[in-house]
Design a protein around this motif. Structure first.
Motif, PDB file in Angstrom:
ATOM      1  N   ASP A  20     -81.589 -16.141  44.725  1.00 51.44           N
ATOM      2  CA  ASP A  20     -82.789 -16.827  44.417  1.00 51.44           C
ATOM      3  C   ASP A  20     -83.108 -16.425  43.107  1.00 51.44           C
ATOM      4  O   ASP A  20     -83.247 -15.412  42.811  1.00 51.44           O
ATOM      5  CB  ASP A  20     -83.915 -16.192  45.487  1.00 51.44           C
ATOM      6  N   ILE A  21     -83.397 -17.482  42.341  1.00 51.56           N
ATOM      7  CA  ILE A  21     -84.034 -17.215  40.726  1.00 51.56           C
ATOM      8  C   ILE A  21     -84.884 -16.676  40.610  1.00 51.56           C
ATOM      9  O   ILE A  21     -85.138 -15.718  39.670  1.00 51.56           O
ATOM     10  CB  ILE A  21     -83.936 -18.636  40.350  1.00 51.56           C
ATOM     11  N   ASP A  22     -85.903 -16.552  41.496  1.00 49.41           N
ATOM     12  CA  ASP A  22     -87.073 -15.782  41.358  1.00 49.41           C
ATOM     13  C   ASP A  22     -86.664 -14.112  41.505  1.00 49.41           C
ATOM     14  O   ASP A  22     -87.649 -13.422  41.026  1.00 49.41           O
ATOM     15  CB  ASP A  22     -88.212 -16.157  42.373  1.00 49.41           C
ATOM     16  N   VAL A  24     -84.129 -12.666  40.126  1.00 53.70           N
ATOM     17  CA  VAL A  24     -83.605 -12.267  38.895  1.00 53.70           C
ATOM     18  C   VAL A  24     -84.515 -11.871  38.023  1.00 53.70           C
ATOM     19  O   VAL A  24     -85.646 -12.443  37.791  1.00 53.70           O
ATOM     20  CB  VAL A  24     -83.038 -13.506  38.296  1.00 53.70           C
ATOM     21  N   ARG A  36     -84.582 -15.515  32.382  1.00 53.73           N
ATOM     22  CA  ARG A  36     -83.830 -14.905  33.440  1.00 53.73           C
ATOM     23  C   ARG A  36     -82.271 -15.526  33.218  1.00 53.73           C
ATOM     24  O   ARG A  36     -82.218 -16.701  33.243  1.00 53.73           O
ATOM     25  CB  ARG A  36     -84.427 -15.604  34.785  1.00 53.73           C
ATOM     26  N   ASP A  37     -81.667 -14.505  32.799  1.00 52.02           N
ATOM     27  CA  ASP A  37     -80.251 -14.736  32.684  1.00 52.02           C
ATOM     28  C   ASP A  37     -79.361 -14.798  33.782  1.00 52.02           C
ATOM     29  O   ASP A  37     -79.599 -13.997  34.785  1.00 52.02           O
ATOM     30  CB  ASP A  37     -79.576 -13.549  31.781  1.00 52.02           C
ATOM     31  N   LEU A  38     -78.611 -15.828  34.280  1.00 55.01           N
ATOM     32  CA  LEU A  38     -78.111 -16.107  35.334  1.00 55.01           C
ATOM     33  C   LEU A  38     -76.588 -15.807  35.229  1.00 55.01           C
ATOM     34  O   LEU A  38     -76.071 -16.104  34.088  1.00 55.01           O
ATOM     35  CB  LEU A  38     -78.240 -17.613  35.880  1.00 55.01           C
ATOM     36  N   TRP A  47     -79.499 -19.831  31.889  1.00 49.94           N
ATOM     37  CA  TRP A  47     -80.682 -19.005  32.016  1.00 49.94           C
ATOM     38  C   TRP A  47     -81.634 -19.916  32.786  1.00 49.94           C
ATOM     39  O   TRP A  47     -81.858 -21.319  32.622  1.00 49.94           O
ATOM     40  CB  TRP A  47     -81.113 -18.492  30.603  1.00 49.94           C
ATOM     41  N   VAL A  48     -82.887 -19.391  33.006  1.00 45.72           N
ATOM     42  CA  VAL A  48     -84.124 -20.165  33.347  1.00 45.72           C
ATOM     43  C   VAL A  48     -85.231 -19.452  32.290  1.00 45.72           C
ATOM     44  O   VAL A  48     -85.330 -18.258  32.342  1.00 45.72           O
ATOM     45  CB  VAL A  48     -84.640 -19.907  34.910  1.00 45.72           C
ATOM     46  N   ARG A 106     -90.984 -24.730  33.238  1.00 45.66           N
ATOM     47  CA  ARG A 106     -90.085 -23.968  33.907  1.00 45.66           C
ATOM     48  C   ARG A 106     -88.700 -24.878  33.659  1.00 45.66           C
ATOM     49  O   ARG A 106     -88.745 -26.022  34.018  1.00 45.66           O
ATOM     50  CB  ARG A 106     -89.986 -23.659  35.247  1.00 45.66           C
ATOM     51  N   ILE A 108     -84.133 -24.872  33.256  1.00 46.21           N
ATOM     52  CA  ILE A 108     -82.876 -24.317  33.377  1.00 46.21           C
ATOM     53  C   ILE A 108     -82.039 -24.770  32.301  1.00 46.21           C
ATOM     54  O   ILE A 108     -82.223 -26.171  32.012  1.00 46.21           O
ATOM     55  CB  ILE A 108     -82.257 -24.526  34.690  1.00 46.21           C
TER      56      ILE A 108
END
Length: 136
Positions: A20-22, A24, A36-38, A47-48, A106, A108
């Motif tokens: 879940d990106i939230d 991270v 937010r680095d994925l 990233w986001v 927001r 990506i």
């Protein structure tokens, strides 16, 4: 991203990771700007970015290997161009930009590290090694 980070709500296998990106951790890049680095394959950065209403990226980003992003929600402004949800934006290698937003956004994004860029046929002349930690 913290290498020990693994969201409890999603299973991971050696071949797949879902999260879940939230969940991270968000890194504060500047006032009203987080990244937010994925997790991604070697040589690829995903990233986001989230920018609050009225925020501007803190520096002019120079993307030696180019950059792409997809606007998930809100609107981002690049120069005079406004890009809303559902828009894909691509920057060529050796490009620069400094996004801002009035509504909040927001998105990506992704780009390649130097080695992956060169292996894919990118020009060595575009790589000048001026990476700044705020770059997304």
């Amino acid at each position: 991203m913290d290498p020990s980070f693994e969201p409890a709500s999603h299973a991971a296998t050696p071949a797949m990771q879902a999260l879940d990106i939230d969940e991270v951790p968000a890194l504060e890049i500047g006032e009203g700007c987080t990244r937010r680095d994925l997790p991604a394959a070697p040589g690829v950065r995903f990233w986001v970015v989230e920018m609050a209403p009225g925020a501007q990226w803190p520096v002019v980003d120079h993307h030696e290997t180019g950059e792409s992003y997809y606007v998930i929600s809100g609107e981002v402004i690049e120069g005079e161009a406004r890009h809303g949800a559902g828009t894909y934006v691509y920057f060529a290698p050796d490009s620069r930009h400094r996004p801002h937003t009035q509504t909040g956004v927001r998105l990506i994004g992704m780009n390649l590290g130097d080695a992956a860029f060169l292996a894919a046929g990118g020009s060595p002349e575009s790589i000048v090694h001026c990476y700044h930690p705020t770059q997304g």
